[in-house]
Design an enzyme around this catalytic site. Structure first.
Site, PDB file in Angstrom:
ATOM      1  N   GLY A  35       0.804  -1.213   0.000  1.00  0.00           N
ATOM      2  CA  GLY A  35       0.000   0.000   0.000  1.00  0.00           C
ATOM      3  C   GLY A  35       0.835   1.260   0.000  1.00  0.00           C
ATOM      4  N   GLY A  37      -0.261   4.521   0.233  1.00  0.00           N
ATOM      5  CA  GLY A  37      -0.989   5.700   0.687  1.00  0.00           C
ATOM      6  C   GLY A  37      -0.116   6.565   1.574  1.00  0.00           C
ATOM      7  CG  PHE A  38      -1.629  10.222   3.270  1.00  0.00           C
ATOM      8  CD1 PHE A  38      -0.917  11.261   2.692  1.00  0.00           C
ATOM      9  CD2 PHE A  38      -2.996  10.167   3.075  1.00  0.00           C
ATOM     10  CE1 PHE A  38      -1.550  12.234   1.932  1.00  0.00           C
ATOM     11  CE2 PHE A  38      -3.644  11.133   2.319  1.00  0.00           C
ATOM     12  CZ  PHE A  38      -2.921  12.176   1.742  1.00  0.00           C
ATOM     13  CB  VAL A 103      -0.700  -8.237  -1.810  1.00  0.00           C
ATOM     14  CG1 VAL A 103      -0.430  -9.374  -0.822  1.00  0.00           C
ATOM     15  CG2 VAL A 103       0.605  -7.529  -2.179  1.00  0.00           C
ATOM     16  CD  GLU A 194     -13.156  18.832   2.935  1.00  0.00           C
ATOM     17  OE1 GLU A 194     -12.455  19.348   3.824  1.00  0.00           O
ATOM     18  OE2 GLU A 194     -12.789  17.869   2.244  1.00  0.00           O
ATOM     19  CG  ASP A 324      -7.332   5.235   7.014  1.00  0.00           C
ATOM     20  OD1 ASP A 324      -6.838   5.994   7.868  1.00  0.00           O
ATOM     21  OD2 ASP A 324      -7.851   5.647   5.957  1.00  0.00           O
ATOM     22  CD  GLN A 342      -3.840  14.968  12.721  1.00  0.00           C
ATOM     23  OE1 GLN A 342      -2.941  15.234  13.517  1.00  0.00           O
ATOM     24  NE2 GLN A 342      -4.970  15.650  12.665  1.00  0.00           N
TER      25      GLN A 342
END
Length: 451
Positions: A35, A37-38, A103, A194, A324, A342
């Site tokens: 992964g 991501g962040f 995966v 948003e 997450d 964060q």
């Protein structure tokens, strides 16, 4: 926790198509990260140029900046400006490799992962696979609506919106026109808020210019939230200000309402309310996603992996989870840490330092989350901010939100593109990317075609 260093005895220059993915021969411990991501990229940044071999796996060849998906969906940004190629990201990192593969399975007994392209052995495995949209078992809703967890979802929303607006200009059926121009957003968290604000501004500033055939009042935007307030993870001030900002933009907000069904034409709530709409965007929940192979007894609510304070997955000695997907369950965090960027970035950085200590047989410190505050924007020049004891809203909160997000985007060119688009939009409200570049078909129709 000592390293059982993996050796790949193939020569990279003599790779053949086999069941094993070809990697350079190494005597260094191999850290496999699933992964990008962040969390995954933060870990890569900490391990670059260190005495480890890092292998990053992802089913895409790019990193996605999720906080701005809604701007792609509402034609404010092109997708290229918020995605960044992994290979460009790791260019110059001699100990970091990227492999494009999905995966499918983890085999902890042999320290192996199985992908759709072959297998790889690891010394340390890090799951940073993130989440996917959670429809809570409502198959009808899932078949007829769109989530917003992938850049492709954002493009699908954009195409759905523009195609339906074009169709509304063609049809003479009033009921059909209403359904095509009604938008329902489910979920009053940051993504839903948003999205609602951006759609409302599209309706107010773009619709009258592009579609003079009908008044902008024909486009109705509904925001449905099951709880009694918006942004329930933020302060009461942020919640009340957000409510006012959206109401000023003519968004119809339904609190204490939960969607029970959606057939592609009519939204039904548990309290019996119905809304005619052919556009439903689901931001009401997420669930973890990870390959099979982890014992279900280590999976907790939200399909997250239970870890200890060192982000090691419960029941395993060399498998970690960050972002997450990870849930550190303690008395202080009974639901785990917030599933926000964060948290993911902090965990990725922390685990990088910890793995280097573990490899040296040194004891790492437990992970400690530092809440840097929360921001959410509600259209142009309006946002809310919770920064410690400081709670404020309005223009300065919006400016802060803009700066933080602009600096967080990967790549100078991407920051420049986003900043340029924002500058134009600031003065003109113009959204220049209103292009239908491919025909969008709802999932329900795609499934019927496949059958």
């Amino acid at each position: 926790m000592t390293a059982n260093h993996t050796k790949n005895h193939k020569n990279e220059t003599a790779c053949k198509v086999t069941d094993e993915i070809c990697l350079p021969d190494t005597n260094l411990p191999r850290v496999v990260i699933i992964g990008g991501g962040f969390a995954g990229l933060a870990l890569v940044e900490k391990l670059k140029h260190k005495e480890v071999q890092v292998v990053l796996f992802d089913k895409n060849n790019f990193h996605q900046f999720q906080p701005l998906f809604y701007q792609v969906a509402t034609s404010a940004l092109e997708p290229d400006s918020i995605v960044f190629p992994f290979r460009k990201q790791i260019n110059g990192y001699k100990n970091v490799l990227f492999r494009l593969a999905e995966v499918e399975e983890i085999q902890p007994s042999t320290n192996t992962i199985i992908t759709n392209k072959g297998s790889v052995h690891y010394d340390y495995l890090v799951l940073a696979t993130g989440t996917t949209t959670n429809f809570f078992g409502m198959d009808n809703v899932e078949s007829h609506s769109l989530g917003m967890k992938d850049i492709r979802d954002s493009l699908n929303i954009r195409h759905m919106m523009l195609q339906n607006l074009e169709q509304a200009a063609i049809t003479c059926d009033d009921k059909e026109q209403d359904a095509l121009t009604n938008f329902v957003i489910v979920g009053g968290g940051p993504a839903g808020v948003e999205m609602a604000g951006a759609l409302a501004e599209f309706c107010k500033y773009i619709l009258p210019k592009d579609y003079p055939e009908y008044p902008s009042s024909i486009m109705n935007i509904y925001l449905i939230e099951a709880l009694d307030e918006l942004l329930n993870t933020m302060s009461d001030k942020a919640s009340s200000k957000t409510l006012k900002y959206l109401e000023d933009l003519n968004v119809k907000i339904l609190l204490n309402e939960a969607v029970s069904n959606y057939d592609g034409l009519q939204v039904t709530t548990k309290r019996g309310r119905t809304i005619l709409a052919k556009n439903l965007i689901w931001t009401a929940g997420v669930k973890g996603q990870f390959p099979k192979g982890i014992d279900n007894k280590h999976v907790v609510k939200g399909n997250r992996l239970k870890t200890d304070s060192y982000l090691m997955v419960e029941g395993y000695k060399n498998i970690f989870a960050i972002g997450d997907i990870a849930a550190i369950i303690t008395e202080e965090t009974p639901k785990g840490h917030p599933q926000v960027a964060q948290t993911a970035i902090q965990q990725g950085k922390w685990l990088g330092n910890s793995l280097l200590k573990i490899i040296k047989n040194e004891a790492p410190k437990p992970f400690e989350y530092k809440d840097k505050g929360s921001l959410a924007t509600v259209g142009k020049r309006k946002a809310v901010a919770d920064l410690g004891n400081f709670k404020f809203a309005g223009y300065f909160a919006w400016f802060l939100w803009s700066v933080v997000h602009l600096l967080s985007i990967s790549g100078f060119k991407n920051r420049l593109m986003v900043g340029f688009n924002w500058a134009i939009s600031y003065f003109t409200y113009e959204k220049s990317n209103r292009l239908i570049i491919r025909n969008f078909k709802p999932k329900s129709l795609v499934n019927e075609t496949e059958e």
